[in-house]
Design a protein around this motif. Structure first.
Motif, PDB file in Angstrom:
ATOM      1  N   UNK A 210       0.832  -1.203   0.000  1.00  0.00           N
ATOM      2  CA  UNK A 210       0.000   0.000   0.000  1.00  0.00           C
ATOM      3  C   UNK A 210       0.866   1.254   0.000  1.00  0.00           C
ATOM      4  N   UNK A 211       1.941   1.235   0.763  1.00  0.00           N
ATOM      5  CA  UNK A 211       2.858   2.372   0.772  1.00  0.00           C
ATOM      6  C   UNK A 211       3.508   2.547  -0.597  1.00  0.00           C
ATOM      7  N   UNK A 212       3.954   1.444  -1.197  1.00  0.00           N
ATOM      8  CA  UNK A 212       4.564   1.520  -2.526  1.00  0.00           C
ATOM      9  C   UNK A 212       3.558   1.989  -3.574  1.00  0.00           C
ATOM     10  N   UNK A 213       2.302   1.592  -3.422  1.00  0.00           N
ATOM     11  CA  UNK A 213       1.267   2.032  -4.365  1.00  0.00           C
ATOM     12  C   UNK A 213       1.061   3.535  -4.289  1.00  0.00           C
ATOM     13  N   UNK A 214       1.083   4.084  -3.081  1.00  0.00           N
ATOM     14  CA  UNK A 214       0.928   5.537  -2.947  1.00  0.00           C
ATOM     15  C   UNK A 214       2.097   6.263  -3.602  1.00  0.00           C
ATOM     16  N   UNK A 215       3.306   5.713  -3.478  1.00  0.00           N
ATOM     17  CA  UNK A 215       4.456   6.336  -4.128  1.00  0.00           C
ATOM     18  C   UNK A 215       4.347   6.235  -5.651  1.00  0.00           C
ATOM     19  N   UNK A 216       3.786   5.141  -6.141  1.00  0.00           N
ATOM     20  CA  UNK A 216       3.529   5.018  -7.581  1.00  0.00           C
ATOM     21  C   UNK A 216       2.591   6.129  -8.044  1.00  0.00           C
ATOM     22  N   UNK A 217       1.585   6.420  -7.238  1.00  0.00           N
ATOM     23  CA  UNK A 217       0.634   7.491  -7.572  1.00  0.00           C
ATOM     24  C   UNK A 217       1.349   8.839  -7.640  1.00  0.00           C
ATOM     25  N   UNK A 218       2.160   9.143  -6.626  1.00  0.00           N
ATOM     26  CA  UNK A 218       2.838  10.436  -6.595  1.00  0.00           C
ATOM     27  C   UNK A 218       3.826  10.587  -7.753  1.00  0.00           C
ATOM     28  N   UNK A 219       4.542   9.508  -8.078  1.00  0.00           N
ATOM     29  CA  UNK A 219       5.489   9.570  -9.204  1.00  0.00           C
ATOM     30  C   UNK A 219       4.741   9.777 -10.516  1.00  0.00           C
ATOM     31  N   UNK A 220       3.638   9.062 -10.698  1.00  0.00           N
ATOM     32  CA  UNK A 220       2.859   9.207 -11.929  1.00  0.00           C
ATOM     33  C   UNK A 220       2.275  10.607 -12.056  1.00  0.00           C
ATOM     34  N   UNK A 221       1.775  11.143 -10.954  1.00  0.00           N
ATOM     35  CA  UNK A 221       1.235  12.501 -10.974  1.00  0.00           C
ATOM     36  C   UNK A 221       2.314  13.513 -11.343  1.00  0.00           C
ATOM     37  N   UNK A 222       3.491  13.345 -10.772  1.00  0.00           N
ATOM     38  CA  UNK A 222       4.577  14.276 -11.079  1.00  0.00           C
ATOM     39  C   UNK A 222       4.977  14.185 -12.551  1.00  0.00           C
ATOM     40  N   UNK A 223       5.009  12.966 -13.074  1.00  0.00           N
ATOM     41  CA  UNK A 223       5.443  12.777 -14.460  1.00  0.00           C
ATOM     42  C   UNK A 223       4.412  13.266 -15.464  1.00  0.00           C
ATOM     43  N   UNK A 224       3.148  13.321 -15.064  1.00  0.00           N
ATOM     44  CA  UNK A 224       2.083  13.698 -16.007  1.00  0.00           C
ATOM     45  C   UNK A 224       1.470  15.061 -15.677  1.00  0.00           C
ATOM     46  N   UNK A 225       2.149  15.846 -14.857  1.00  0.00           N
ATOM     47  CA  UNK A 225       1.565  17.109 -14.414  1.00  0.00           C
ATOM     48  C   UNK A 225       1.274  18.061 -15.572  1.00  0.00           C
ATOM     49  N   UNK A 226       2.101  18.054 -16.589  1.00  0.00           N
ATOM     50  CA  UNK A 226       1.910  18.977 -17.704  1.00  0.00           C
ATOM     51  C   UNK A 226       1.242  18.310 -18.909  1.00  0.00           C
TER      52      UNK A 226
END
Length: 474
Positions: A210-226
């Motif tokens: 679950x912790x790793x999944x949340x980090x996956x979310x944050x990384x994906x959000x950062x990579x797709x912000x623009x």
């Protein structure tokens, strides 16, 4: 509560509420913000945690419920029928938690991104990602220490001597010296957050993914912000297809669900979709009812002996065509079922209203505490209620949990019928106390850690590095 000023916009950081759970949501009063009506998420979380408790009760004392019938030639019991078997056979609760992780973690950054405040979105991602580990690790460690102390005082002896095979399997066996137990405690803390193994309460296995999944979310959000919203949706779909074909263990339970949560979180800000849902009640029903029925039928796939019934045998054969080889079909079907059911809820305002009732919201508020404490409570308090406190009489010397012997038998059915509801009430009582005191204490520690480690908020943006610009000549 802490606020951060960015681009003349006060952004509310959803993870700073002391009384909320590490995977919970907030309810800001921003007009038009889907987080105003996100209470259904907390209600869904409450159902998920309660299903986890029911699943472990069935696993401990009626494991035949995991099969479509007691044996190949037996007549199925009512609780083994499709749909009616869902609460008892497991897999549902943790899968829902993974979806909620993706949905809730993405809400605030996506709102800021769509509003053009990318700076505020990055700030939210950075601070939320920092808070996520301690908000999980602090309370889980307290639960670990409590289980360890209980074990040192012989709290698990009854479970280890009972006729409940799963209690014997999950209850810890002590080392032959207290010094070895002292060494074992930090080793279990380390293994909980590196391999997912914890000897004193094996339910903590899900916290690491679950912790790793949340980090996956944050990384994906950062990579797709623009990235434009339409292309971002294509990225989500591509990631889901990737995790679908990935045969790694539990990828369908955690990574796929986290990305699916991001997808629906992004859709919650789509004005066209929201208008269609509001303006087409009949179309909603034509969509949500089949999604719900199909999802419930798929979720009924038995975890054990699917070949014992015609309906599950058909799903067993079909699964080899729609899922990659050498995967856990039970978990795959559960993930697919959860996606369909949650999509139906997403399109149904009435379902969201039902999930937002006070009882389910209260259950959702206690869900993380219930997840942390119910395993120790089951193998200690409930075993005391069902087998006696002393663990005697017990024939033969103490031995491994797979020895064949006369284990302590379960008490009379009327004792079981009274003990289990009383025990469930006790679990939720202690969970409420945990949420009010322990979780608040852990949130306070996280805030102190943040204040100590974070740099002071900048009032003006830092200047960009100077670049060499060729001089123009006239």
């Amino acid at each position: 509560m802490q606020y951060f000023r960015s681009s003349q916009l006060y952004t509310r950081l959803i993870d700073t509420v002391p009384t909320t759970l590490p995977w919970s949501s907030s309810d800001p009063s921003v007009k038009g913000d889907p987080r105003k009506s996100v209470k259904w998420i907390d209600g869904l979380r409450g159902i998920a945690s309660f299903l986890v408790v029911l699943t472990h009760l069935a696993r401990a004392w009626d494991y035949d419920l995991f099969s479509p019938r007691d044996d190949e030639n037996a007549t199925p019991r009512i609780l083994q029928w499709p749909i009616l078997r869902i609460p008892w056979q497991g897999r549902i609760g943790v899968t829902i938690f993974a979806f909620l992780t993706g949905y809730v973690c993405a809400l605030k950054p996506l709102k800021l991104s769509r509003a053009g405040d990318t700076t505020g979105a990055f700030v939210t991602i950075a601070k939320s990602a920092f808070r996520r580990p301690p908000r999980l690790i602090f309370p889980a460690t307290i639960a670990l220490v409590i289980s360890w102390i209980v074990a040192q005082f012989g709290g698990f002896i009854v479970a280890n001597r009972s006729d409940c095979w799963w209690c014997r399997y999950a209850a810890p066996d002590l080392e032959d010296s207290f010094w070895k137990e002292l060494i074992r405690l930090p080793k279990n803390f380390l293994s909980t957050w590196t391999t997912g193994y914890m000897a004193y309460d094996d339910h903590q296995w899900a916290l690491l993914p679950l912790l790793l999944s949340s980090m996956l979310v944050y990384i994906t959000l950062s990579a797709t912000m623009f990235v434009k919203s339409g292309y971002r949706v294509l990225i989500y779909i591509g990631m889901m297809l990737y995790f679908h074909q990935d045969a790694a263990k539990n990828t369908e339970t955690f990574q796929l669900q986290a990305v699916y949560g991001m997808l629906l979180s992004d859709f919650s800000y789509n004005k066209t979709l929201k208008a269609w849902i509001e303006d087409h009640p009949r179309g909603r029903k034509m969509l949500t009812i089949p999604l719900t029925v199909v999802g419930l039928l798929i979720a009924s796939y038995p975890g054990e002996h699917p070949e014992w019934a015609g309906w599950s045998r058909f799903m067993l054969k079909t699964g080899h065509y729609i899922f990659p080889p050498e995967v856990n079909l039970g978990k795959r079907y559960t993930a697919l079922a959860i996606d369909l059911i949650i999509l139906a809820i997403f399109f149904s305002p009435s379902a969201k209203d039902f999930l937002s009732n006070r009882l389910l919201l209260w259950l959702g508020k206690q869900s993380f505490a219930v997840y942390l404490i119910h395993g120790t409570m089951l193998r200690v308090v409930l075993c005391w209620m069902l087998y006696g406190v002393s663990g005697q009489p017990w024939e033969g010397p103490e031995a491994l949990t797979d020895d064949q012997r006369d284990w302590i038998p379960l008490r009379s059915p009327w004792v079981v019928g009274i003990s289990i509801p009383v025990w469930i009430g006790l679990v939720y009582l202690l969970a409420a106390l945990w949420t009010g005191y322990v979780d608040s204490f852990c949130a306070s520690l996280t805030q102190k850690l943040e204040r100590a480690m974070f740099v002071a908020d900048e009032k003006t943006p830092l200047p960009l590095p100077a670049t060499s610009i060729p001089m123009q000549t006239t």
